[in-house]
Scaffold this active site. Structure first.
Site, PDB file in Angstrom:
ATOM      1  N   ASP A 166       0.829  -1.204   0.000  1.00 21.32           N
ATOM      2  CA  ASP A 166       0.000   0.000   0.000  1.00 21.32           C
ATOM      3  C   ASP A 166       0.866   1.257   0.000  1.00 21.32           C
ATOM      4  O   ASP A 166       2.070   1.213   0.289  1.00 21.32           O
ATOM      5  CB  ASP A 166      -0.918  -0.026   1.232  1.00 21.32           C
ATOM      6  CG  ASP A 166      -2.256   0.654   0.979  1.00 21.32           C
ATOM      7  OD1 ASP A 166      -2.358   1.461   0.038  1.00 21.32           O
ATOM      8  OD2 ASP A 166      -3.203   0.372   1.735  1.00 21.32           O
ATOM      9  N   ASP A 180     -10.837   1.841  -3.210  1.00 24.48           N
ATOM     10  CA  ASP A 180     -11.232   1.593  -1.831  1.00 24.48           C
ATOM     11  C   ASP A 180     -12.750   1.545  -1.667  1.00 24.48           C
ATOM     12  O   ASP A 180     -13.233   1.221  -0.577  1.00 24.48           O
ATOM     13  CB  ASP A 180     -10.670   2.678  -0.907  1.00 24.48           C
ATOM     14  CG  ASP A 180      -9.243   2.396  -0.479  1.00 24.48           C
ATOM     15  OD1 ASP A 180      -8.764   1.273  -0.710  1.00 24.48           O
ATOM     16  OD2 ASP A 180      -8.600   3.299   0.087  1.00 24.48           O
TER      17      ASP A 180
END
Length: 710
Positions: A446, A511
């Site tokens: 990430d 997301d």
């Protein structure tokens, strides 16, 4: 040689590369006959001088350097203390190789060399261009701007299709008319970004998914970039892509080189979907690891939206057990397993297992997961550090920033200067230790903040260097652990480009797990990336991003059309919904080879529908998705035309999903044709050109149709 020609089945590229002249594209478009004479084309394309401008037409070049004298646009800017800024690059040598060429240009006056590496795939017509600048002078050269290439497009390409968005709304399309102004998108976020995807399409006004001319351009780079479309006063159009360089970022000492990011481009005369299939082929054959391509992509379970930072070993084991029971093949432990990471304000950088949460280490959880027959995956955010961390307390000088300028708050974290060897070494050894000590086969990598002030300890900007350092670190991890897959995540889809995919295996598309959002996001991403690299997850009934509630049938059908995964609390889901989810996972596995190897055809439809199909290369089967995303203004929707089939073959048509779907008012064609049962047989021509009258369905419904040749 004055020209170099490359051919594919449906496209031709001809470079004008006469010695002593600038290198340019003479022709790029639909396939030309083999006997077409380049000199004839030059005669056809010859331009005349006009009053009010230069007496002779100014040449175009791949660099559009200032020495050409164009008054509107230049694609190259460099100088030595304010001098040697007016370069004009002339071809000195052309080196041919199979499917490509190296074109070596020089400017003896400013003592610069510019080389182009050009590849043209004879099977797909995908064009790749890289450029390298060398300082042959005796003093340093400051490079302010260098587009990888400036590529001409025909006058008829009047529409610009760009891809923008924001967090949880990635890959949003905007289609605008090209005009006399410059279309410009610049990204200074230090990553690919949510708001400026590094790609653009130029199309004719009437181009749609299945017909019309379109040119596509993608900058394979995960950092600051610039994309522009310029319409010159003489009518010619140029599309330019390159890294966006910060002041002082590229200073070449004598003999040093600067290598630009690669442009991946293609032409289609058969609409947008055909162009996408060219890009998909490129990703599959040129970027993805052959070993990973040969392996079926496991159905994911990710813990984030189930537990967030509330890690409890026994609960996680229960989640793993439940996941295995419904068919999950990989269990990924997300943020919160390390250091003092009990919330998002501490712990980043301290990549050791937290003994507070995992007193016996990760081993018992890993063993439980693998004992259930699943793979184990783990979340990292290596490029970031929290001020509240042991790493930052020991090495505050390792972060990027500007002396005297306060850091911009961004998720309570700072960016590490991974271009420093000692920083990259620390991160590699930390990751390597975790992977060596555990049976881990997957990393979710990430990156959750922009590089707002990417200066090193001396104040020199390092945004461009960060990207190269990231790629090198990813490759170092992959080399040490060749069977560990890596997902590129960046607050969702902020790093989902062809540059990072040359060093990873999958991208996290967004997301937002809201299925209605995802229908739009996944469609936008499919313009450039194949379905198997798009992480698509079933989220909770109530999406934590939008607050919207959607049925399990809708959520599962949306996630099924990519690399399927789950990201919800399986311990609190209703039994009925778990049964639906298990059926969806079974359906995905049944058609996984088709979804992850087939040809994508996005379908033109009314705005309230989002429809697409994945068709086997040999036309033997296909799976079509039709999502009803809003209410219909008419009593009934239109007909679904099953694009991509073989018109000469016979096919059995069935409705595969939802398994319990009932028409709002029956009977619809679904019932009369027994599409939920044995199905009905039609010719490919009837399905393609006639199509199926779609039933009325409530918004937030997704129907999946399966077509198999008989």
């Amino acid at each position: 040689m004055d020209h170099v020609r490359f051919d594919a089945a449906d496209a031709t590229l001809i470079l004008a590369c006469a010695k002593g002249a600038p290198v340019s594209i003479l022709y790029w478009g639909g396939a030309l006959h083999a006997d077409t004479d380049c000199a004839e084309l030059e005669g056809l394309f010859a331009r005349q001088g006009m009053h009010g401008v230069a007496d002779e037409p100014l040449p175009l070049s791949l660099a559009m350097e200032p020495g050409l004298g164009h008054p509107m646009f230049q694609g190259f800017a460099a100088h030595r203390a304010g001098k040697d800024w007016g370069s004009r690059f002339e071809v000195g040598k052309v080196e041919l190789r199979e499917g490509g060429a190296k074109i070596i240009c020089r400017d003896e006056r400013t003592r610069l060399g510019l080389e182009y590496e050009i590849d043209f795939d004879a099977r797909t017509g995908v064009l790749r261009i890289r450029s390298t600048l060398t300082n042959y002078g005796a003093t340093p050269l400051d490079v302010s701007n260098m587009m990888t290439a400036c590529l001409p497009v025909p006058d008829g390409m009047t529409d610009i299709i760009g891809f923008t968005g924001r967090w949880t709304q990635e890959f949003t399309q905007e289609r605008v008319a090209r005009n006399a102004a410059t279309y410009l998108r610049e990204n200074r976020s230090g990553r690919t970004s949510h708001f400026s995807y590094p790609a653009i399409l130029l199309a004719a006004t009437d181009t749609n998914e299945s017909t019309g001319d379109v040119y596509g351009f993608h900058l394979a780079f995960s950092g600051n970039h610039c994309i522009r479309v310029d319409s010159l006063t003489d009518g010619r159009g140029l599309v330019s892509l390159g890294a966006l360089l910060l002041p002082g970022e590229v200073r070449l000492v004598p003999g040093e080189t600067y290598a630009s990011p690669e442009i991946v481009a293609a032409y289609s005369g058969q609409g947008l979907s055909k162009l996408s299939r060219k890009f998909h082929d490129h990703v599959r054959t040129k970027l993805l690891s052959p070993e990973m391509r040969a392996k079926p992509r496991p159905v994911h379970y990710n813990t984030w939206e189930a537990v967030y930072f509330d890690h409890d070993v026994e609960k996680l084991k229960e989640l793993a057990t439940r996941a295995a029971e419904i068919g999950v093949e990989r269990f990924v432990l997300d943020d919160g397993w390390f250091g003092g990471r009990r919330h998002d304000r501490a712990g980043l950088g301290d990549w050791t297992v937290s003994r507070d949460v995992y007193p016996d280490g990760l081993g018992p959880l890993v063993d439980h997961v693998t004992g259930l027959g699943m793979e184990f995956g783990l979340w990292f955010e290596p490029e970031m550090v929290n001020p509240d961390s042991d790493l930052y307390r020991a090495h505050p000088d390792w972060v990027l920033g500007l002396e005297g300028v306060e850091q911009i708050p961004f998720r309570s974290q700072l960016a590490l200067d991974i271009s420093r060897p000692e920083v990259a070494d620390y991160l590699f050894h930390a990751i390597d230790a975790i992977l060596r000590d555990h049976d881990i086969s997957y990393i979710k990598w990430d990156m959750n903040r922009d590089l707002s002030h990417p200066g090193d300890s001396s104040g020199v900007p390092r945004a461009f260097a960060q990207v190269g350092a990231l790629y090198a670190l990813l490759d170092r991890v992959r080399h040490a652990h060749p069977y560990v897959e890596i997902e590129s995540c960046s607050s969702g889809g902020a790093r989902a480009d062809m540059g990072v995919l040359a060093h990873s295996d999958r991208v996290w598309t967004s997301d937002s797990n809201d299925a209605l959002d995802r229908q739009v996001i996944q469609r936008g991403a499919s313009f450039f990336l194949p379905l198997e690299v798009l992480g698509c997850h079933v989220g909770p009934a109530k999406c934590h991003v939008t607050g919207r509630r959607l049925s399990m049938e809708m959520r599962a059908a949306t996630a099924l059309m990519g690399h399927m995964g789950l990201e919800l609390n399986l311990l609190t889901e209703r039994t009925a919904d778990l049964d639906v989810l298990k059926n969806a996972i079974d359906l995905h596995k049944k058609h996984r080879a088709l979804l992850h190897n087939g040809d994508v055809f996005r379908l033109d439809s009314a705005p309230q529908l989002i429809a697409s199909g994945v068709i086997a290369r040999d036309k033997s089967e296909a799976l079509y998705s039709v999502a009803y995303v809003a209410s219909d203004a008419k009593v009934l929707p239109g007909r679904l035309q099953f694009t991509g089939l073989d018109p000469e073959r016979q096919y059995r048509l069935q409705l595969m999903w939802p398994t319990n779907w009932q028409a709002v008012k029956g009977p619809s064609a679904i019932e009369t044709l027994d599409l939920k049962g044995e199905g009905a047989i039609f010719s490919g021509a009837a399905l393609m050109h006639g199509g199926l009258q779609l039933p009325h369905a409530f918004p937030e419904t997704c129907l999946l149709f399966y077509v198999a040749a008989i």
